[in-house]
Design a protein around this motif. Structure first.
Motif, PDB file in Angstrom:
ATOM      1  N   THR A 163      43.152  48.163  43.219  1.00  0.00           N
ATOM      2  CA  THR A 163      42.452  48.328  44.494  1.00  0.00           C
ATOM      3  C   THR A 163      42.097  49.794  44.723  1.00  0.00           C
ATOM      4  OG1 THR A 163      44.497  48.701  45.740  1.00  0.00           O
ATOM      5  CG2 THR A 163      43.767  46.400  45.485  1.00  0.00           C
ATOM      6  N   GLY A 220      44.655  39.136  41.719  1.00  0.00           N
ATOM      7  CA  GLY A 220      43.456  38.826  42.483  1.00  0.00           C
ATOM      8  C   GLY A 220      42.284  39.682  42.050  1.00  0.00           C
ATOM      9  N   SER A 221      42.543  40.966  41.834  1.00  0.00           N
ATOM     10  CA  SER A 221      41.489  41.880  41.398  1.00  0.00           C
ATOM     11  C   SER A 221      41.006  41.531  39.993  1.00  0.00           C
ATOM     12  CB  SER A 221      42.004  43.315  41.435  1.00  0.00           C
ATOM     13  OG  SER A 221      41.035  44.227  40.980  1.00  0.00           O
ATOM     14  N   SER A 223      41.243  38.659  38.422  1.00  0.00           N
ATOM     15  CA  SER A 223      40.541  37.372  38.458  1.00  0.00           C
ATOM     16  C   SER A 223      39.091  37.560  38.881  1.00  0.00           C
ATOM     17  CB  SER A 223      41.255  36.417  39.419  1.00  0.00           C
ATOM     18  OG  SER A 223      40.558  35.194  39.526  1.00  0.00           O
ATOM     19  N   SER A 224      38.875  38.403  39.878  1.00  0.00           N
ATOM     20  CA  SER A 224      37.510  38.694  40.344  1.00  0.00           C
ATOM     21  C   SER A 224      36.695  39.370  39.245  1.00  0.00           C
ATOM     22  CB  SER A 224      37.565  39.580  41.584  1.00  0.00           C
ATOM     23  OG  SER A 224      36.272  39.932  42.026  1.00  0.00           O
ATOM     24  N   MET A 225      37.319  40.277  38.489  1.00  0.00           N
ATOM     25  CA  MET A 225      36.620  40.965  37.403  1.00  0.00           C
ATOM     26  C   MET A 225      36.218  39.992  36.298  1.00  0.00           C
ATOM     27  SD  MET A 225      36.596  44.185  38.380  1.00  0.00           S
ATOM     28  CE  MET A 225      36.510  45.352  37.040  1.00  0.00           C
ATOM     29  N   TYR A 226      37.093  39.036  35.998  1.00  0.00           N
ATOM     30  CA  TYR A 226      36.755  38.025  34.995  1.00  0.00           C
ATOM     31  C   TYR A 226      35.537  37.209  35.437  1.00  0.00           C
ATOM     32  CZ  TYR A 226      41.274  38.685  32.599  1.00  0.00           C
ATOM     33  OH  TYR A 226      42.346  39.204  31.913  1.00  0.00           O
ATOM     34  N   LYS A 227      35.543  36.794  36.679  1.00  0.00           N
ATOM     35  CA  LYS A 227      34.508  35.895  37.174  1.00  0.00           C
ATOM     36  C   LYS A 227      33.178  36.598  37.432  1.00  0.00           C
ATOM     37  CE  LYS A 227      37.791  32.783  39.494  1.00  0.00           C
ATOM     38  NZ  LYS A 227      38.305  32.321  40.815  1.00  0.00           N
ATOM     39  N   LYS A 228      33.242  37.810  37.960  1.00  0.00           N
ATOM     40  CA  LYS A 228      32.028  38.461  38.439  1.00  0.00           C
ATOM     41  C   LYS A 228      31.466  39.539  37.519  1.00  0.00           C
ATOM     42  CE  LYS A 228      33.312  37.754  43.307  1.00  0.00           C
ATOM     43  NZ  LYS A 228      33.606  38.448  44.591  1.00  0.00           N
ATOM     44  N   ASP A 274      43.117  29.276  39.401  1.00  0.00           N
ATOM     45  CA  ASP A 274      42.785  30.139  40.523  1.00  0.00           C
ATOM     46  C   ASP A 274      44.059  30.865  40.947  1.00  0.00           C
ATOM     47  OD1 ASP A 274      40.078  29.398  40.728  1.00  0.00           O
ATOM     48  OD2 ASP A 274      40.631  27.582  41.828  1.00  0.00           O
ATOM     49  N   THR A 275      43.922  32.062  41.491  1.00  0.00           N
ATOM     50  CA  THR A 275      45.119  32.811  41.871  1.00  0.00           C
ATOM     51  C   THR A 275      45.923  32.094  42.942  1.00  0.00           C
ATOM     52  OG1 THR A 275      43.750  34.138  43.366  1.00  0.00           O
ATOM     53  CG2 THR A 275      44.254  35.083  41.207  1.00  0.00           C
TER      54      THR A 275
END
Length: 373
Positions: A163, A220-221, A223-228, A274-275
């Motif tokens: 973060t 959470g961070s 996971s977002s990097m993987y998806k986006k 999902d987280t």
């Protein structure tokens, strides 16, 4: 200082840049410095020559052995010196590839040029066509990133923290959104335009325990990097205090924490969890004792699953069933139905773990309250 001694120092300093989840912070052989192993897709160990361009650095990362305020001998190798050392290793079959990182000597652009020069020498002048992993420095220009991607099989840019606040805790010279996230976006855009650029993708690394981020924030961070943003792989380095740094008195991170993060990361990246399926305590941390997948299963109301009917996604939620065994179940049951546990065991299912969570032909195999891990 002779070149071999410089290489020894810069190779040992490179141990903090991870290329494998199982081989962390181990000094290399004094006679053959810089040989570290990564794990291939088939599980085999691949030797890489891992080295820094320089241990000079203008950044003030509070945990880092190379931070600007730490008092120790600073050295640097030229691109030609690194290329020649690597080729000696490669032609003698000591290694199968190069992992090149660096501190920041004068400025980011100057250092990136030297990293690129090493790869350019190997590719253009020496005809080397095997594996190269290049580190992208936070804040690097789009042009240097593109040229690095054209020369490297894989690139990486270290997030260090999950973060903006977490990064601010450990470094004042880096901006999370501008220097890191923006670079990930550039890399993703360049890769989409030309899939031949860095075909093995982009990885990152986080320092766990150097700040006050929770596991929930970290995952959470990521996971977002993987998806986006097309992140391929994440590495977690357990913080260990270094004498002469601002965090020298901070408590060392328990490596069991990073082990659990790797387990949870695999669920997110490979199993597509999902987280919010994962179980964290009230402070946002994973259990250090229990398998994250097992705890997640205990808190789902989809079990027991009928093996002969469950979807691929559902099978992957069953403890003891992995990616390979789930695919085998799907393929085999197209021809014949499963009717006993031995059939599952024969294709790689860890039956002891899976039993409480499955049914076969409508029969629940073991009551969960009688199951012991």
């Amino acid at each position: 200082m002779e070149t071999l001694r410089k290489a020894q120092i810069l190779c040992d300093s490179s141990q903090y840049d991870l290329c494998d989840s199982a081989n962390h912070i181990k000094k290399s052989d004094a006679n053959l410095p810089g040989i570290y192993h990564t794990t291939g897709l088939n599980g085999c160990k691949i030797p890489l020559f891992k080295i820094l361009m320089t241990n000079k650095c203008v950044n003030d990362c509070k945990y880092c052995i190379n931070q600007q305020d730490r008092n120790f001998t600073r050295i640097e190798l030229t691109p030609e010196e690194i290329a020649k050392i690597f080729l000696h290793y490669y032609t003698n079959d000591y290694v199968n590839g190069l992992f090149l990182s660096s501190g920041i000597s004068k400025n980011i652009d100057n250092t990136m040029e030297k990293i690129i020069d090493v790869a350019k020498l190997l590719r253009k002048d020496y005809g080397y066509n095997d594996y190269i992993h290049l580190k992208i420095l936070p804040g690097a220009s789009k042009d240097s990133i593109k040229r690095s991607m054209a020369l490297g099989d894989r690139i990486s840019i270290n997030m260090e923290a999950a973060t903006p606040d977490g990064l601010n805790e450990i470094a004042s010279t880096k901006n999370f959104q501008k220097d890191i996230v923006r670079r990930f976006k550039w890399i993703q855009t360049l890769g989409k335009r030309n899939p031949k650029l860095a075909p093995s993708g982009i990885t990152t690394q986080l320092i766990i325990g150097a700040n006050n981020e929770s596991d929930q924030e970290v995952l959470g961070s990521i996971s977002s990097m993987y998806k986006k943003l097309g992140l391929k792989r994440s590495y977690f380095s357990a913080f260990s205090p270094v004498t002469g740094t601002a965090l020298e008195k901070r408590e060392k991170c328990d490596t069991q924490r990073t082990n659990q993060l790797y387990h949870a990361d695999a669920l997110i990246n490979q199993y597509k969890f999902d987280t919010d399926e994962l179980i964290f305590n009230k402070d946002g941390f994973l259990s250090l004792d229990e398998d994250p997948k097992y705890l997640a299963a205990l808190n789902r109301d989809i079990f027991p699953l009928e093996v002969n009917q469950a979807s691929f996604k559902e099978l992957l939620r069953v403890p003891g069933i992995g990616l390979i065994s789930a695919r085998k179940i799907i393929d085999i049951r197209k021809k014949k139905r499963f009717n006993n546990l031995n059939q599952l065991k024969s294709i790689g299912v860890v039956v002891k773990r899976a039993e409480p969570f499955i049914k076969i032909e409508g029969t629940h195999q073991t009551a969960l309250d009688s199951f012991k891990v």
